[in-house]
Design a protein around this motif. Sequence first.
Motif, PDB file in Angstrom:
ATOM      1  N   SER A 229       0.808  -1.218   0.000  1.00 37.33           N
ATOM      2  CA  SER A 229       0.000   0.000   0.000  1.00 37.33           C
ATOM      3  C   SER A 229       0.842   1.270   0.000  1.00 37.33           C
ATOM      4  O   SER A 229       0.302   2.361  -0.102  1.00 37.33           O
ATOM      5  N   PHE A 230       2.150   1.108   0.165  1.00 40.12           N
ATOM      6  CA  PHE A 230       2.996   2.302   0.209  1.00 40.12           C
ATOM      7  C   PHE A 230       3.008   3.002  -1.148  1.00 40.12           C
ATOM      8  O   PHE A 230       3.153   2.374  -2.193  1.00 40.12           O
ATOM      9  N   ASP A 231       2.838   4.321  -1.087  1.00 37.11           N
ATOM     10  CA  ASP A 231       2.806   5.116  -2.302  1.00 37.11           C
ATOM     11  C   ASP A 231       3.537   6.426  -1.997  1.00 37.11           C
ATOM     12  O   ASP A 231       3.107   7.180  -1.115  1.00 37.11           O
ATOM     13  N   ARG A 232       4.645   6.654  -2.682  1.00 39.09           N
ATOM     14  CA  ARG A 232       5.461   7.842  -2.400  1.00 39.09           C
ATOM     15  C   ARG A 232       4.624   9.118  -2.407  1.00 39.09           C
ATOM     16  O   ARG A 232       4.756   9.968  -1.525  1.00 39.09           O
ATOM     17  N   GLU A 233       3.782   9.237  -3.420  1.00 39.28           N
ATOM     18  CA  GLU A 233       2.964  10.455  -3.572  1.00 39.28           C
ATOM     19  C   GLU A 233       2.093  10.707  -2.344  1.00 39.28           C
ATOM     20  O   GLU A 233       1.971  11.824  -1.880  1.00 39.28           O
ATOM     21  N   ALA A 234       1.475   9.638  -1.877  1.00 39.65           N
ATOM     22  CA  ALA A 234       0.496   9.792  -0.802  1.00 39.65           C
ATOM     23  C   ALA A 234       1.130   9.814   0.583  1.00 39.65           C
ATOM     24  O   ALA A 234       0.633  10.473   1.496  1.00 39.65           O
ATOM     25  N   ASN A 235       2.226   9.063   0.751  1.00 43.44           N
ATOM     26  CA  ASN A 235       2.730   8.842   2.105  1.00 43.44           C
ATOM     27  C   ASN A 235       3.972   9.640   2.498  1.00 43.44           C
ATOM     28  O   ASN A 235       4.332   9.671   3.663  1.00 43.44           O
ATOM     29  N   ILE A 236       4.635  10.261   1.501  1.00 36.91           N
ATOM     30  CA  ILE A 236       5.813  11.044   1.884  1.00 36.91           C
ATOM     31  C   ILE A 236       5.434  12.516   1.864  1.00 36.91           C
ATOM     32  O   ILE A 236       4.892  13.006   0.875  1.00 36.91           O
ATOM     33  N   ARG A 237       5.682  13.162   2.949  1.00 35.47           N
ATOM     34  CA  ARG A 237       5.444  14.615   2.968  1.00 35.47           C
ATOM     35  C   ARG A 237       6.244  15.252   4.108  1.00 35.47           C
ATOM     36  O   ARG A 237       6.686  14.557   5.019  1.00 35.47           O
ATOM     37  N   ASP A 238       6.434  16.548   4.034  1.00 35.44           N
ATOM     38  CA  ASP A 238       7.151  17.218   5.112  1.00 35.44           C
ATOM     39  C   ASP A 238       6.327  17.132   6.383  1.00 35.44           C
ATOM     40  O   ASP A 238       5.135  17.406   6.370  1.00 35.44           O
ATOM     41  N   VAL A 239       6.982  16.717   7.429  1.00 37.86           N
ATOM     42  CA  VAL A 239       6.274  16.496   8.679  1.00 37.86           C
ATOM     43  C   VAL A 239       6.881  17.416   9.728  1.00 37.86           C
ATOM     44  O   VAL A 239       8.102  17.483   9.852  1.00 37.86           O
ATOM     45  N   ARG A 240       6.045  18.132  10.440  1.00 38.26           N
ATOM     46  CA  ARG A 240       6.564  19.052  11.470  1.00 38.26           C
ATOM     47  C   ARG A 240       6.145  18.601  12.849  1.00 38.26           C
ATOM     48  O   ARG A 240       5.074  18.033  13.031  1.00 38.26           O
ATOM     49  N   PHE A 241       6.997  18.894  13.814  1.00 35.92           N
ATOM     50  CA  PHE A 241       6.703  18.529  15.198  1.00 35.92           C
ATOM     51  C   PHE A 241       5.529  19.346  15.714  1.00 35.92           C
ATOM     52  O   PHE A 241       5.478  20.562  15.535  1.00 35.92           O
ATOM     53  N   GLU A 242       4.587  18.658  16.354  1.00 32.60           N
ATOM     54  CA  GLU A 242       3.411  19.336  16.912  1.00 32.60           C
ATOM     55  C   GLU A 242       3.555  19.337  18.443  1.00 32.60           C
ATOM     56  O   GLU A 242       3.438  18.287  19.077  1.00 32.60           O
ATOM     57  N   PRO A 243       3.838  20.495  19.022  1.00 31.85           N
ATOM     58  CA  PRO A 243       4.173  20.517  20.458  1.00 31.85           C
ATOM     59  C   PRO A 243       3.062  20.041  21.383  1.00 31.85           C
ATOM     60  O   PRO A 243       3.332  19.604  22.499  1.00 31.85           O
ATOM     61  N   SER A 244       1.806  20.063  20.917  1.00 32.44           N
ATOM     62  CA  SER A 244       0.731  19.648  21.828  1.00 32.44           C
ATOM     63  C   SER A 244       0.594  18.122  21.915  1.00 32.44           C
ATOM     64  O   SER A 244      -0.139  17.608  22.745  1.00 32.44           O
ATOM     65  N   ALA A 245       1.288  17.389  21.042  1.00 33.46           N
ATOM     66  CA  ALA A 245       1.173  15.917  21.074  1.00 33.46           C
ATOM     67  C   ALA A 245       2.479  15.311  21.594  1.00 33.46           C
ATOM     68  O   ALA A 245       3.553  15.874  21.387  1.00 33.46           O
ATOM     69  N   PRO A 246       2.376  14.162  22.272  1.00 37.59           N
ATOM     70  CA  PRO A 246       3.606  13.514  22.763  1.00 37.59           C
ATOM     71  C   PRO A 246       4.500  13.071  21.611  1.00 37.59           C
ATOM     72  O   PRO A 246       4.015  12.878  20.489  1.00 37.59           O
ATOM     73  N   LEU A 247       5.752  12.902  21.908  1.00 42.64           N
ATOM     74  CA  LEU A 247       6.686  12.346  20.930  1.00 42.64           C
ATOM     75  C   LEU A 247       6.674  10.831  21.125  1.00 42.64           C
ATOM     76  O   LEU A 247       6.745  10.347  22.260  1.00 42.64           O
ATOM     77  N   ILE A 248       6.542  10.118  20.017  1.00 44.85           N
ATOM     78  CA  ILE A 248       6.538   8.649  20.109  1.00 44.85           C
ATOM     79  C   ILE A 248       7.905   8.142  19.681  1.00 44.85           C
ATOM     80  O   ILE A 248       8.418   8.522  18.623  1.00 44.85           O
ATOM     81  N   TRP A 249       8.456   7.289  20.513  1.00 46.41           N
ATOM     82  CA  TRP A 249       9.778   6.730  20.215  1.00 46.41           C
ATOM     83  C   TRP A 249       9.587   5.215  20.113  1.00 46.41           C
ATOM     84  O   TRP A 249       9.237   4.578  21.091  1.00 46.41           O
ATOM     85  N   SER A 250       9.762   4.706  18.915  1.00 40.36           N
ATOM     86  CA  SER A 250       9.586   3.270  18.734  1.00 40.36           C
ATOM     87  C   SER A 250      10.926   2.659  18.371  1.00 40.36           C
ATOM     88  O   SER A 250      11.652   3.203  17.548  1.00 40.36           O
ATOM     89  N   LEU A 251      11.244   1.554  18.983  1.00 32.02           N
ATOM     90  CA  LEU A 251      12.551   0.964  18.679  1.00 32.02           C
ATOM     91  C   LEU A 251      12.494  -0.545  18.578  1.00 32.02           C
ATOM     92  O   LEU A 251      11.633  -1.184  19.165  1.00 32.02           O
TER      93      LEU A 251
END
Length: 440
Positions: A229-251
């Motif tokens: 389902s991955f599609d460069r057009e649909a799924n890649i975009r500039d993403v900015r940090f939103e200070p009101s939401a927690p940061l998710i760290w997945s490892l």
Amino acid sequence: MTEQSGESNPGKLQLRLHTRQFQVFDSPKRFRVLVAGRRFGKTELALAEIARAAKAAPDQLVWYVAPSEKLAKRIIWRRLKTITQTLWAQKPSEQELAIQLTNGSAILVKGGFNPDSLRGEGLDFVVLDEAADLKPDAWTYSLRPSLADRQGRALFIGTPKGRNHFYNYFELAQSNPEDWASFQFTTEEGGIVQKSELECAGRAMDANVFRQEFEAQFSAIGSYRAYLSFDREANIRDVRFEPSAPLIWSLDFNIDPMCMLLMQRIGDKVYVLEEIAVRSSGNTTEEACRIFVQRAAPYLKIAGRIHGALDVHIYGDASGHQRRTSATATDWNLIRQFFATIHKGAIQISCRQANVNPHIRDRVNCVNARLRNYFGEPQLFISPGCKELIRDLEEVCFTLDSTGAATNELDKSDRHRTHLSDALGYYLSQIFPLRGTFHL
Ligand SMILES: Nc1ncnc2c1ncn2[C@@H]1O[C@H](COP(=O)(O)OP(=O)(O)O)[C@@H](O)[C@H]1O
Ligand SMILES: [Mg+2]
């Protein structure tokens, strides 16, 4: 339920079949292939068919075959005993999974895991349930020859699994209408699952999985690329940090390369800000924490200014629970210790490890569903800087078995691949699990 329906078996063994089930039941062809979505009523039809075949004449030998004996027993054994009870010659054998009827007929429940165990003579009728998961040899080398001496009949039923041998039987049926009949129905056509329920499933599933599981289409999903389902057009975009939401760290607690993702979730949408893939020998969990702090520094600064602290939710592989990286603590405990001592206050962590890892297929499907659901909506956005993650989504494959069908294992032969998409999957499958009702 559709209004019209048929009686499967006049007399004592009455099962009500809906219109589409009856269409299959009514076909006189010797070999029939029914391809249908989950919860169409396939197994219910198998019960009616088995009961009819065993009653049709004295001394009939009827088999029900599912991919394994355990599965076969779970799917049908109890129901089969209930519907045949009035005709028992003796108590069914729990050991043999066999039911003897007063007319001399016998019904046997079998697992197709070992095709040799399916060799027999003089079969009158066999149902191959979940046929897409059966070993192809079960039919060719064992069951088909057993039907020869008594001109036995066979019914294949299942939900597609890519274009594997079940697809071949379906095609074979279409090109040999003399002896064969084929049927293809969606779950909706069965009328058992409500439309609203299907729509709900469609929202949480990617289009390929939905088409296969509920619309009974032989899609490319069984082909080996994992993240279709991955599609460069649909799924890649500039993403900015939103200070009101927690940061998710997945490892992923793999040592080398050490792989982590920094993300945010806003409602149903997930944004991947950064990937971290660090190659080195002897990386430790503590080092992962240090690298995280470095990379999260800009977010810490913004969130700190507004809220006084950065909220971090940590997700990872459930094996981080058990595997010890030091003599005294698990990976997760090491993380807790690190932040308790070093960044107390400025970084508020919350560890959200799963107790068990989901099945690989389910995890991959969760990622696909977020990349693009059945309605074509993307809900996962990846920053163009996440080059290795993007490569994973384009290149990670399932391994193939000897028949060329995709297995449920990811190909890990390139050691750079899968870690970042695994880390993404651990998170997504925990937050947006696939709905359990639709699992067999
Ligand atoms: N004709 C029918 N009328 C009422 N209920 C049915 C009918 N066919 C199937 N069911 C019920 O619907 C559910 C799903 O049927 P099942 O045969 O297990 O579906 P499948 O094998 O296609 O996934 C079961 O609870 C079954 O008892
Ligand atoms: Mg079934």
